[in-house]
Write a protein that holds these residues in place. Structure first.
Motif, PDB file in Angstrom:
ATOM      1  N   ASN A  83       1.556  38.950  22.071  1.00  0.00           N
ATOM      2  CA  ASN A  83       2.389  38.997  23.267  1.00  0.00           C
ATOM      3  C   ASN A  83       2.089  40.258  24.064  1.00  0.00           C
ATOM      4  O   ASN A  83       2.878  41.187  24.123  1.00  0.00           O
ATOM      5  CB  ASN A  83       3.870  38.956  22.866  1.00  0.00           C
ATOM      6  N   ARG A  91       1.982  48.390  24.827  1.00  0.00           N
ATOM      7  CA  ARG A  91       2.537  47.076  24.448  1.00  0.00           C
ATOM      8  C   ARG A  91       3.618  46.657  25.444  1.00  0.00           C
ATOM      9  O   ARG A  91       4.757  46.424  25.080  1.00  0.00           O
ATOM     10  CB  ARG A  91       3.085  47.117  23.030  1.00  0.00           C
ATOM     11  N   VAL A  92       3.264  46.595  26.698  1.00  0.00           N
ATOM     12  CA  VAL A  92       4.222  46.353  27.771  1.00  0.00           C
ATOM     13  C   VAL A  92       4.595  44.884  27.906  1.00  0.00           C
ATOM     14  O   VAL A  92       3.815  43.986  27.574  1.00  0.00           O
ATOM     15  CB  VAL A  92       3.683  46.871  29.121  1.00  0.00           C
ATOM     16  N   SER A  93       5.796  44.647  28.422  1.00  0.00           N
ATOM     17  CA  SER A  93       6.248  43.295  28.743  1.00  0.00           C
ATOM     18  C   SER A  93       5.664  42.889  30.095  1.00  0.00           C
ATOM     19  O   SER A  93       5.081  43.714  30.813  1.00  0.00           O
ATOM     20  CB  SER A  93       7.772  43.252  28.820  1.00  0.00           C
ATOM     21  N   ARG A  94       5.841  41.647  30.456  1.00  0.00           N
ATOM     22  CA  ARG A  94       5.344  41.179  31.752  1.00  0.00           C
ATOM     23  C   ARG A  94       5.996  41.959  32.893  1.00  0.00           C
ATOM     24  O   ARG A  94       5.328  42.384  33.833  1.00  0.00           O
ATOM     25  CB  ARG A  94       5.590  39.689  31.915  1.00  0.00           C
ATOM     26  N   GLU A 100       7.291  44.958  32.837  1.00  0.00           N
ATOM     27  CA  GLU A 100       6.758  46.321  32.841  1.00  0.00           C
ATOM     28  C   GLU A 100       5.344  46.363  33.409  1.00  0.00           C
ATOM     29  O   GLU A 100       4.993  47.293  34.135  1.00  0.00           O
ATOM     30  CB  GLU A 100       6.756  46.897  31.429  1.00  0.00           C
ATOM     31  N   SER A 101       4.546  45.342  33.095  1.00  0.00           N
ATOM     32  CA  SER A 101       3.179  45.317  33.613  1.00  0.00           C
ATOM     33  C   SER A 101       3.176  45.131  35.122  1.00  0.00           C
ATOM     34  O   SER A 101       2.347  45.716  35.816  1.00  0.00           O
ATOM     35  CB  SER A 101       2.344  44.239  32.925  1.00  0.00           C
ATOM     36  N   ALA A 121       1.702  41.738  27.597  1.00  0.00           N
ATOM     37  CA  ALA A 121       1.969  41.578  29.030  1.00  0.00           C
ATOM     38  C   ALA A 121       2.324  40.146  29.405  1.00  0.00           C
ATOM     39  O   ALA A 121       1.895  39.658  30.424  1.00  0.00           O
ATOM     40  CB  ALA A 121       0.780  42.078  29.846  1.00  0.00           C
TER      41      ALA A 121
END
Length: 91
Positions: free
Chosen positions: A88, A44-47, A49-50, A90
């Motif tokens: 939500n 469930r990574v953020s942008r 992190e991606s 990435a």
């Protein structure tokens, strides 16, 4: 059904098949892209992190090129219903 359980991943030496149990479609990626898609669900990574994950796996000349490639990959995954557009993931 959880999002990751609706996708089935099968890896070979140089390819990854992703089967979507909701659509009945199978998609072929290289292993790195399959790993990246699977990581979006598991972590469930953020942008940001991606982008970091993408940079670790792939060689790009610039961060703009890297972000463009990631955006193209994500757009294709949304188009193929591999990523849920209402969550939500990435972004």
């Amino acid at each position: 059904m959880s999002n990751i359980s609706r996708l089935k991943f099968r890896y070979w030496t140089d390819a990854c098949a992703v089967y979507n149990t909701l659509t009945g479609e199978t998609h072929l990626f290289d292993n790195d892209y399959g790993w990246l898609l699977e990581s979006f669900f598991k972590k469930r990574v953020s942008r940001l992190e991606s982008i970091d994950m993408f940079a670790e796996r792939f060689a790009f000349d610039s961060s703009a090129e890297l972000e463009e490639a990631l955006d193209l990959f994500l757009s294709e995954c949304y188009r193929l219903f591999l990523l849920p557009s209402d969550e939500n993931v990435a972004l």
